[in-house]
Motif scaffolding. Structure first.
Motif, PDB file in Angstrom:
ATOM      1  N   LEU A 174     -12.871 -47.361  73.311  1.00 31.17           N
ATOM      2  CA  LEU A 174     -12.855 -47.003  74.729  1.00 31.17           C
ATOM      3  C   LEU A 174     -14.209 -47.238  75.393  1.00 31.17           C
ATOM      4  CD1 LEU A 174     -10.733 -43.701  74.666  1.00 31.17           C
ATOM      5  CD2 LEU A 174      -9.987 -45.998  75.307  1.00 31.17           C
ATOM      6  N   VAL A 175     -15.283 -46.875  74.715  1.00 34.00           N
ATOM      7  CA  VAL A 175     -16.626 -47.083  75.279  1.00 34.00           C
ATOM      8  C   VAL A 175     -16.906 -48.573  75.455  1.00 34.00           C
ATOM      9  CG1 VAL A 175     -19.098 -46.864  74.784  1.00 34.00           C
ATOM     10  CG2 VAL A 175     -17.587 -44.893  74.486  1.00 34.00           C
ATOM     11  N   MET A 176     -16.547 -49.384  74.455  1.00 40.59           N
ATOM     12  CA  MET A 176     -16.763 -50.827  74.575  1.00 40.59           C
ATOM     13  C   MET A 176     -15.949 -51.405  75.730  1.00 40.59           C
ATOM     14  SD  MET A 176     -17.155 -52.087  70.561  1.00 40.59           S
ATOM     15  CE  MET A 176     -15.707 -53.026  70.696  1.00 40.59           C
ATOM     16  N   LEU A 190     -17.608 -53.262  78.886  1.00 40.63           N
ATOM     17  CA  LEU A 190     -17.244 -54.660  79.120  1.00 40.63           C
ATOM     18  C   LEU A 190     -16.604 -54.852  80.496  1.00 40.63           C
ATOM     19  CD1 LEU A 190     -16.881 -57.552  77.810  1.00 40.63           C
ATOM     20  CD2 LEU A 190     -14.574 -56.778  77.277  1.00 40.63           C
ATOM     21  N   PHE A 191     -15.585 -54.049  80.780  1.00 43.09           N
ATOM     22  CA  PHE A 191     -14.882 -54.225  82.038  1.00 43.09           C
ATOM     23  C   PHE A 191     -15.645 -53.627  83.222  1.00 43.09           C
ATOM     24  CE2 PHE A 191     -11.416 -54.796  78.960  1.00 43.09           C
ATOM     25  CZ  PHE A 191     -11.052 -56.075  79.345  1.00 43.09           C
ATOM     26  N   GLY A 192     -16.548 -52.676  82.951  1.00 46.89           N
ATOM     27  CA  GLY A 192     -17.422 -52.168  84.010  1.00 46.89           C
ATOM     28  C   GLY A 192     -18.370 -53.252  84.499  1.00 46.89           C
ATOM     29  N   LYS A 246     -17.875 -56.467  84.147  1.00 44.74           N
ATOM     30  CA  LYS A 246     -17.018 -57.467  84.779  1.00 44.74           C
ATOM     31  C   LYS A 246     -16.660 -57.046  86.209  1.00 44.74           C
ATOM     32  CE  LYS A 246     -13.015 -60.163  83.566  1.00 44.74           C
ATOM     33  NZ  LYS A 246     -13.736 -61.358  83.274  1.00 44.74           N
ATOM     34  N   TYR A 247     -16.325 -55.774  86.390  1.00 45.48           N
ATOM     35  CA  TYR A 247     -15.968 -55.259  87.716  1.00 45.48           C
ATOM     36  C   TYR A 247     -17.144 -55.378  88.688  1.00 45.48           C
ATOM     37  CZ  TYR A 247     -14.466 -52.016  91.339  1.00 45.48           C
ATOM     38  OH  TYR A 247     -14.134 -51.450  92.539  1.00 45.48           O
ATOM     39  N   ILE A 248     -18.330 -55.036  88.238  1.00 38.50           N
ATOM     40  CA  ILE A 248     -19.523 -55.131  89.092  1.00 38.50           C
ATOM     41  C   ILE A 248     -19.777 -56.582  89.497  1.00 38.50           C
ATOM     42  CG2 ILE A 248     -22.041 -54.868  89.104  1.00 38.50           C
ATOM     43  CD1 ILE A 248     -21.565 -52.304  87.383  1.00 38.50           C
ATOM     44  N   LYS A 249     -19.626 -57.512  88.551  1.00 36.49           N
ATOM     45  CA  LYS A 249     -19.815 -58.936  88.868  1.00 36.49           C
ATOM     46  C   LYS A 249     -18.789 -59.416  89.897  1.00 36.49           C
ATOM     47  CE  LYS A 249     -21.942 -60.396  84.548  1.00 36.49           C
ATOM     48  NZ  LYS A 249     -21.796 -61.219  83.337  1.00 36.49           N
ATOM     49  N   LYS A 285      -5.695 -57.899  88.723  1.00 35.29           N
ATOM     50  CA  LYS A 285      -6.006 -56.831  87.766  1.00 35.29           C
ATOM     51  C   LYS A 285      -6.849 -55.751  88.437  1.00 35.29           C
ATOM     52  CE  LYS A 285      -5.992 -59.551  83.582  1.00 35.29           C
ATOM     53  NZ  LYS A 285      -6.705 -59.840  82.359  1.00 35.29           N
ATOM     54  N   SER A 286      -6.646 -54.523  88.000  1.00 33.34           N
ATOM     55  CA  SER A 286      -7.424 -53.418  88.537  1.00 33.34           C
ATOM     56  C   SER A 286      -8.356 -52.897  87.446  1.00 33.34           C
ATOM     57  CB  SER A 286      -6.495 -52.302  89.031  1.00 33.34           C
ATOM     58  OG  SER A 286      -7.266 -51.231  89.504  1.00 33.34           O
ATOM     59  N   TYR A 287      -9.526 -53.501  87.362  1.00 33.14           N
ATOM     60  CA  TYR A 287     -10.492 -53.078  86.360  1.00 33.14           C
ATOM     61  C   TYR A 287     -10.988 -51.669  86.645  1.00 33.14           C
ATOM     62  CZ  TYR A 287     -10.567 -57.859  84.668  1.00 33.14           C
ATOM     63  OH  TYR A 287     -10.207 -59.071  84.145  1.00 33.14           O
TER      64      TYR A 287
END
Length: 130
Positions: free
Chosen positions: A58-60, A64-66, A68-71, A81-83
């Protein structure tokens, strides 16, 4: 290039993944994996080792997707997709695991997987007109 069995419009498809042209089947595989994680959390015989492995997963995923979401926000890119939903769901699941409420954590992970199926269906249905 769009895969034949990929009904989602190219303009809202995330091509920055390891496998850029996800199909319905690869998405179902991801849903199945997330559901297995959720069911494992609900299992009353959850061991400390399994709990630690799930926490690491879950942390990874959050990291990873955090990132990606910021980028995506910085580039002003809109995808189906809803990151952010996944980040909030997994962060909530971590909170419930820390609170020794693994049943709630498992339900959140499963619900996120099911909501992901619904968002894919919605994007697919709306893409018919694009």
């Amino acid at each position: 290039m769009k895969m034949r069995n990929e009904p989602i419009a190219d303009t809202i498809t995330d091509k920055s993944l390891v496998y850029p042209y996800h199909t319905v089947f690869t998405h179902l595989g991801c849903v199945l994996l997330r559901t297995v994680v959720g069911v494992t959390l609900i299992n009353p015989n959850l061991t400390d080792h399994t709990r630690k492995v799930i926490i690491m997963i879950l942390v990874m995923a959050i990291l990873l997707f955090g990132i990606k979401y910021i980028k995506l926000i910085k580039k002003d890119i809109i995808l189906w997709k809803s990151y952010l939903r996944m980040i909030v769901a997994y962060t909530s699941a971590l909170y419930f695991i820390a609170s020794k409420q693994e049943n709630l954590a498992g339900m959140i992970v499963i619900m996120d997987a099911l909501i992901g199926l619904q968002s894919r269906h919605t994007a697919s249905a709306l893409s018919c007109g694009l």
